[in-house]
Design a protein around this motif. Structure first.
Motif, PDB file in Angstrom:
ATOM      1  N   CYS A  36      -1.114   6.899   5.519  1.00 41.70           N
ATOM      2  CA  CYS A  36      -2.553   6.717   5.614  1.00 41.70           C
ATOM      3  C   CYS A  36      -2.829   5.237   5.856  1.00 41.70           C
ATOM      4  O   CYS A  36      -1.991   4.379   5.584  1.00 41.70           O
ATOM      5  N   SER A  37      -4.005   4.959   6.379  1.00 37.80           N
ATOM      6  CA  SER A  37      -4.315   3.550   6.633  1.00 37.80           C
ATOM      7  C   SER A  37      -5.302   2.978   5.624  1.00 37.80           C
ATOM      8  O   SER A  37      -5.559   1.781   5.630  1.00 37.80           O
ATOM      9  N   THR A  38      -5.864   3.812   4.766  1.00 37.92           N
ATOM     10  CA  THR A  38      -6.852   3.269   3.826  1.00 37.92           C
ATOM     11  C   THR A  38      -6.522   3.503   2.353  1.00 37.92           C
ATOM     12  O   THR A  38      -6.480   2.560   1.565  1.00 37.92           O
ATOM     13  N   GLU A  39      -6.264   4.748   1.951  1.00 36.98           N
ATOM     14  CA  GLU A  39      -6.014   4.982   0.528  1.00 36.98           C
ATOM     15  C   GLU A  39      -5.111   6.192   0.305  1.00 36.98           C
ATOM     16  O   GLU A  39      -5.329   7.261   0.865  1.00 36.98           O
ATOM     17  N   ILE A  40      -4.114   5.972  -0.541  1.00 36.91           N
ATOM     18  CA  ILE A  40      -3.285   7.087  -1.015  1.00 36.91           C
ATOM     19  C   ILE A  40      -3.380   7.058  -2.529  1.00 36.91           C
ATOM     20  O   ILE A  40      -3.119   6.023  -3.158  1.00 36.91           O
ATOM     21  N   SER A  41      -3.756   8.179  -3.103  1.00 35.86           N
ATOM     22  CA  SER A  41      -3.948   8.215  -4.543  1.00 35.86           C
ATOM     23  C   SER A  41      -3.125   9.352  -5.149  1.00 35.86           C
ATOM     24  O   SER A  41      -3.174  10.481  -4.682  1.00 35.86           O
TER      25      SER A  41
ATOM     26  N   MET B  92       7.743   9.654  -0.175  1.00 37.12           N
ATOM     27  CA  MET B  92       7.454   8.333   0.400  1.00 37.12           C
ATOM     28  C   MET B  92       5.949   8.228   0.627  1.00 37.12           C
ATOM     29  O   MET B  92       5.351   9.106   1.254  1.00 37.12           O
ATOM     30  N   LEU B  93       5.358   7.181   0.095  1.00 35.19           N
ATOM     31  CA  LEU B  93       3.937   6.940   0.331  1.00 35.19           C
ATOM     32  C   LEU B  93       3.837   5.679   1.175  1.00 35.19           C
ATOM     33  O   LEU B  93       4.312   4.613   0.751  1.00 35.19           O
ATOM     34  N   LEU B  94       3.254   5.796   2.330  1.00 29.96           N
ATOM     35  CA  LEU B  94       3.207   4.651   3.245  1.00 29.96           C
ATOM     36  C   LEU B  94       1.771   4.339   3.609  1.00 29.96           C
ATOM     37  O   LEU B  94       1.048   5.181   4.166  1.00 29.96           O
ATOM     38  N   LEU B  95       1.370   3.135   3.274  1.00 29.58           N
ATOM     39  CA  LEU B  95       0.050   2.658   3.680  1.00 29.58           C
ATOM     40  C   LEU B  95       0.270   1.708   4.840  1.00 29.58           C
ATOM     41  O   LEU B  95       0.865   0.645   4.671  1.00 29.58           O
ATOM     42  N   SER B  96      -0.154   2.127   5.988  1.00 33.17           N
ATOM     43  CA  SER B  96       0.094   1.313   7.170  1.00 33.17           C
ATOM     44  C   SER B  96      -1.241   0.893   7.747  1.00 33.17           C
ATOM     45  O   SER B  96      -2.042   1.732   8.176  1.00 33.17           O
TER      46      SER B  96
ATOM     47  N   SER C 144       2.514  -1.555   4.365  1.00 35.57           N
ATOM     48  CA  SER C 144       2.872  -2.334   5.547  1.00 35.57           C
ATOM     49  C   SER C 144       1.621  -3.017   6.063  1.00 35.57           C
ATOM     50  O   SER C 144       0.620  -2.361   6.367  1.00 35.57           O
ATOM     51  N   ARG C 145       1.706  -4.324   6.133  1.00 31.41           N
ATOM     52  CA  ARG C 145       0.520  -5.081   6.507  1.00 31.41           C
ATOM     53  C   ARG C 145       0.709  -5.627   7.907  1.00 31.41           C
ATOM     54  O   ARG C 145       1.754  -6.198   8.218  1.00 31.41           O
TER      55      ARG C 145
END
Lengths: 464, 120
Positions: free
Chosen positions: A319-324, A336-340, A367-368
């Motif tokens: 996701c690009s905004t929020e994983i909860s 695996m939780l990936l914030l890209s 990942s920024r």
């Protein structure tokens, strides 16, 4: 009623008695022949089954050989190999294909031997670099790593030039003198490999390509219940015009990728069980709830991914905004939780938030985008009462308040106590690298650092 | 001969049963011969040979034991010739395990696999 036997026994004519004997003999012959043929068929079918089993084992080994060969090529720099077929010395055939599966590579290998064919798949990820042997690696060069409150760190710490210092928040210092057990390695410049964006971009390209080959379209919203899996079984690429609810469904896809594109939101509930190579991509949010079980699946949401309410997740959430992850949700290896942060405004606040009290066994990666300035805030948040086992990797910030059994690699720590934001502070967190009892699955990292890659072995291998 | 042809009373049960038995023995022998031609090995032989090959393949792939093998082993009162050849290229090892009957060139099992050897 007159019985044949009684007729035979009462016939006085001798010539007719001979005919009855012939009938009896024929019957005996038929019985003997039937028994004999049955036994023969049984023996031959058993033998055939064993031959088939042996050939299948041989084919399975060939499929495994294909995965090993591909892994060898990946380690030699050939990340994306086109599909290839080759013959083996024992007259078998190996066909391999590499695709991106989220931030991992997915190898599909088919072994063929004497009319038997077996397909194995494997996820390929990075072997953890050495700095994951430390409890903390913080790359920021401008601020020292400050430790406060009831924090305890068991393991080595890698820091920038400012080192590690016990600090005070509102006049209170560290509560234990033994707040750190281990060595502090101070680096003038600490460089760690980042997520391999090429792999993620490749996955996006492949996903978009599958999107152009939609096989089934559902107008409006769709509810996929226990009995309504026809569309799923018949189509490899499904498009839902509005929202999708998967309620009590069991969806399984062992070897071929199945894609579900949803223009709205997705809710997975009602003890649904989804496993295998299934990707669910939603323009809106994805909510996993109500004791659902998801394994291997990729959830890709434009808005947010929420995993909650007694669910079990061992797939990949992107996701690009929020994983909860909240309530009593469970994360299992190799989740695996990936914030890209692709396509997100530079001043946006995005996070992976871990507040569940359940078992959290995972890898979290923020990942920024390097083009983003530091006004953005992309962080991993581990809540006070949560216990996490695995790696936390943030190319931006990490707010750590709970128990971490594993390693955290971050650019900066972050602690907010209104109205003050403490930069590069940890307060009341417990971190222990010794408590990690497995090797978490890392995604494909940049290869410029000479990373090695390995096959991520799943407990229920090889359905994958 | 003339007497037999003139006898229109048929065969006795003993005659028929004896001829049937002879026929069955002949038929059984024929089918057994056919099945043994079709199946070069017995089921038991096949299973034991496969287990033997799996045992060595597991040693190679799981324990990374890459020793060439050329030996005769006895399992379940049967003797097998087990041969493992290894072709290592870089850190990719290629294994081939063949199991044959002792003193025979008939291959019962022919397994092939590859493994990436760890640098460590």
């Amino acid at each position: 009623m007159i019985h044949c036997g009684s007729i035979v026994s009462h016939l006085p004519d001798k010539s007719k008695q001979r005919g009855s004997i012939l009938v009896a003999v024929l019957v005996i012959l038929m019985v003997l022949l039937t028994i004999f043929l049955s036994a023969l068929t049984y023996c031959l079918s058993r033998y055939g089954q064993h031959i088939k089993d042996t050939n299948k084992t041989t084919a399975s080994m060939l499929a495994d050989a294909g995965i090993q060969r591909t892994l060898h090529n990946i380690n030699n720099g050939q990340l994306f190999q086109s599909a290839s077929t080759s013959l083996t010395p024992n007259n078998g055939e190996i066909t391999t294909e590499v695709t991106a599966w989220g931030p991992y590579l997915l190898v599909r290998s088919t072994g063929g031997y004497a009319n038997q064919s077996v397909t194995n798949t494997a996820l390929i990820g990075s072997v953890p670099p050495d700095y994951f042997k430390a409890a903390i690696t913080v790359t920021d060069e401008n601020y020292p790593l400050m430790i406060a409150g009831d924090s305890r760190i068991y393991g080595d710490v890698n820091t920038g030039p400012q080192g590690l210092i016990p600090g005070r928040i509102k006049g209170e210092g560290v509560t234990s003198e033994e707040f750190h057990t281990g060595i502090v390695n101070i680096h003038q410049s600490l460089s760690v490999p980042h997520l391999n964006r090429d792999v993620l971009n490749q996955y996006q390209n492949e996903m978009n390509s599958r999107r152009t080959r939609i096989e089934c379209t559902e107008h409006g919203s769709k509810v996929m219940g226990p009995e309504s899996n026809v569309i799923f079984n018949n189509c490899n690429s499904i498009y839902i015009e509005n929202n999708l609810i998967i309620d009590g469904s069991t969806l399984r896809q062992p070897t071929d990728i199945k894609s579900i594109f949803v223009n709205g939101t997705v809710e997975i509930c009602g003890k649904s069980q989804i496993s295998g190579l299934i990707e669910i991509m939603a323009e809106g949010s994805i909510l996993v709830t109500d004791s659902a079980y998801l394994d291997e699946v990729i959830l890709w949401a434009g808005d947010s991914v929420v995993i909650g309410s007694n669910t079990t997740f061992s797939g990949i959430a992107i996701c690009s905004t929020e994983i909860s992850v909240k309530d009593e949700a469970t994360l299992l290896y190799p989740s695996m939780l990936l914030l890209s942060n692709m396509e997100v405004p530079s001043d946006a606040e995005t996070s992976i938030s871990l507040t569940s009290k359940g078992l959290l066994e995972s890898t979290c990666y923020v990942s920024r985008d390097s083009s983003q300035d530091h006004s953005s805030q992309c962080l991993i948040y581990l809540d006070t009462a949560s216990r996490y086992s695995g790696y936390l990797v943030s190319e931006d910030k990490t707010d750590l308040r709970g128990i971490l059994l594993g390693s955290v690699v971050t650019d900066q720590f972050h602690y907010y106590l209104p109205p003050t934001t403490y930069v590069n502070w940890i307060k009341d967190a417990r971190i222990s690298i010794q408590g990690l009892d497995h090797t978490p699955a890392l995604p494909m990292l940049e290869t410029i650092h000479g990373n090695q890659f390995y096959r991520i072995i799943r407990e229920d291998s090889d359905i994958l | 001969m003339k007497r037999v042809l003139k006898n229109s009373s048929g065969f006795t049960i003993m005659e028929v049963l004896i001829s049937a038995t002879v026929f069955m023995i002949g038929f059984t022998t024929l089918i057994a011969l056919l099945s043994s031609t079709l199946s070069k090995f017995s089921t038991k032989e096949l299973i034991v040979a496969r287990n033997l090959a799996c045992e060595y393949m597991n040693k190679a792939t799981i324990e990374s034991d890459i020793t060439p093998i050329d030996t005769v082993l006895t399992r379940s009162e049967m003797s097998f010739h087990v041969k493992q050849t290894i072709n290592q290229n870089d850190n990719l090892a290629k294994f081939q395990i063949t199991v044959t009957r002792e003193k025979s060139d008939k291959i019962i099992v022919d397994f092939y696999n590859e493994i990436v050897l760890s640098d460590k």
